[in-house]
Structure formats: C-alpha cells, structure tokens
Design a protein around this motif. Sequence first.
Motif, PDB file in Angstrom:
ATOM      1  N   ILE A  51      -5.782  -4.326  -3.871  1.00 33.01           N
ATOM      2  CA  ILE A  51      -6.406  -3.003  -3.866  1.00 33.01           C
ATOM      3  C   ILE A  51      -6.337  -2.394  -2.473  1.00 33.01           C
ATOM      4  O   ILE A  51      -5.986  -1.222  -2.303  1.00 33.01           O
ATOM      5  N   GLU A  52      -6.650  -3.196  -1.460  1.00 34.74           N
ATOM      6  CA  GLU A  52      -6.583  -2.720  -0.079  1.00 34.74           C
ATOM      7  C   GLU A  52      -5.160  -2.279   0.265  1.00 34.74           C
ATOM      8  O   GLU A  52      -4.947  -1.250   0.923  1.00 34.74           O
ATOM      9  N   SER A  53      -4.187  -3.027  -0.209  1.00 30.92           N
ATOM     10  CA  SER A  53      -2.789  -2.698   0.038  1.00 30.92           C
ATOM     11  C   SER A  53      -2.424  -1.350  -0.585  1.00 30.92           C
ATOM     12  O   SER A  53      -1.793  -0.509   0.059  1.00 30.92           O
ATOM     13  N   VAL A  54      -2.830  -1.135  -1.815  1.00 28.53           N
ATOM     14  CA  VAL A  54      -2.529   0.122  -2.501  1.00 28.53           C
ATOM     15  C   VAL A  54      -3.246   1.294  -1.831  1.00 28.53           C
ATOM     16  O   VAL A  54      -2.655   2.344  -1.588  1.00 28.53           O
ATOM     17  N   GLU A  55      -4.516   1.093  -1.505  1.00 30.49           N
ATOM     18  CA  GLU A  55      -5.313   2.174  -0.917  1.00 30.49           C
ATOM     19  C   GLU A  55      -4.843   2.574   0.485  1.00 30.49           C
ATOM     20  O   GLU A  55      -4.935   3.736   0.863  1.00 30.49           O
ATOM     21  N   THR A  56      -4.346   1.616   1.250  1.00 39.80           N
ATOM     22  CA  THR A  56      -3.948   1.894   2.625  1.00 39.80           C
ATOM     23  C   THR A  56      -2.448   2.095   2.793  1.00 39.80           C
ATOM     24  O   THR A  56      -2.003   2.542   3.852  1.00 39.80           O
ATOM     25  N   GLY A  57      -1.672   1.709   1.774  1.00 39.44           N
ATOM     26  CA  GLY A  57      -0.221   1.816   1.883  1.00 39.44           C
ATOM     27  C   GLY A  57       0.386   0.755   2.779  1.00 39.44           C
ATOM     28  O   GLY A  57       1.529   0.885   3.218  1.00 39.44           O
ATOM     29  N   ARG A  58      -0.369  -0.294   3.065  1.00 39.00           N
ATOM     30  CA  ARG A  58       0.126  -1.396   3.901  1.00 39.00           C
ATOM     31  C   ARG A  58       0.511  -2.560   3.004  1.00 39.00           C
ATOM     32  O   ARG A  58      -0.072  -2.769   1.952  1.00 39.00           O
ATOM     33  N   GLU A  59       1.476  -3.352   3.444  1.00 38.33           N
ATOM     34  CA  GLU A  59       1.873  -4.524   2.671  1.00 38.33           C
ATOM     35  C   GLU A  59       0.782  -5.581   2.725  1.00 38.33           C
ATOM     36  O   GLU A  59       0.079  -5.721   3.730  1.00 38.33           O
ATOM     37  N   MET A  60       0.669  -6.332   1.638  1.00 37.84           N
ATOM     38  CA  MET A  60      -0.343  -7.391   1.574  1.00 37.84           C
ATOM     39  C   MET A  60      -0.139  -8.403   2.694  1.00 37.84           C
ATOM     40  O   MET A  60      -1.106  -8.855   3.306  1.00 37.84           O
TER      41      MET A  60
END
Length: 74
Positions: A51-60
């Motif tokens: 979720i954090e990856s999707v919300e921030t656009g950063r890779e996991m």
Amino acid sequence: MADDDSPLGSASSGSAPKKQDASKLKQEVSEEDRTQLNVDIPESLHKRLKIESVETGREMREIAADALDEYLGT
C-alpha cells in the motif's frame, strides 16, 4: 595526498575542508552493487508495504532498504 587535498582538511594546520561537489558521491551510491535478501514477513506487513508503495510511487524494495538503513543507523 597532500594535506591541502584531503577532504577532511588538516587538524594540524587548522584548515577546513574545501567545499566539494556531492553529485559524484550520490552517483556512486546510486550505482552501488546490489544483493538480494529474502525474508519471511507477516502478510499484513507485506500488504502495508505494498500500500505504501502504491501511495508513494516508490518501489517496495526501495522502501524496505530505506527502513533497514534507518534502523541500522547508517
């Protein structure tokens, strides 16, 4: 390397280091060799990471590496 060339300056001469361009260092760090780390984590933690990856656009992997780096104090 002469004292004048040292990035740390010279304690004996009281000289301060010269201002350096950090772009070369940043490039070296970003090009650092990578290795793979496999860990078992709870599904709920994986979902939060995703979720954090999707919300921030950063890779996991970037988020996980940053979290480990912060935890280890490097």
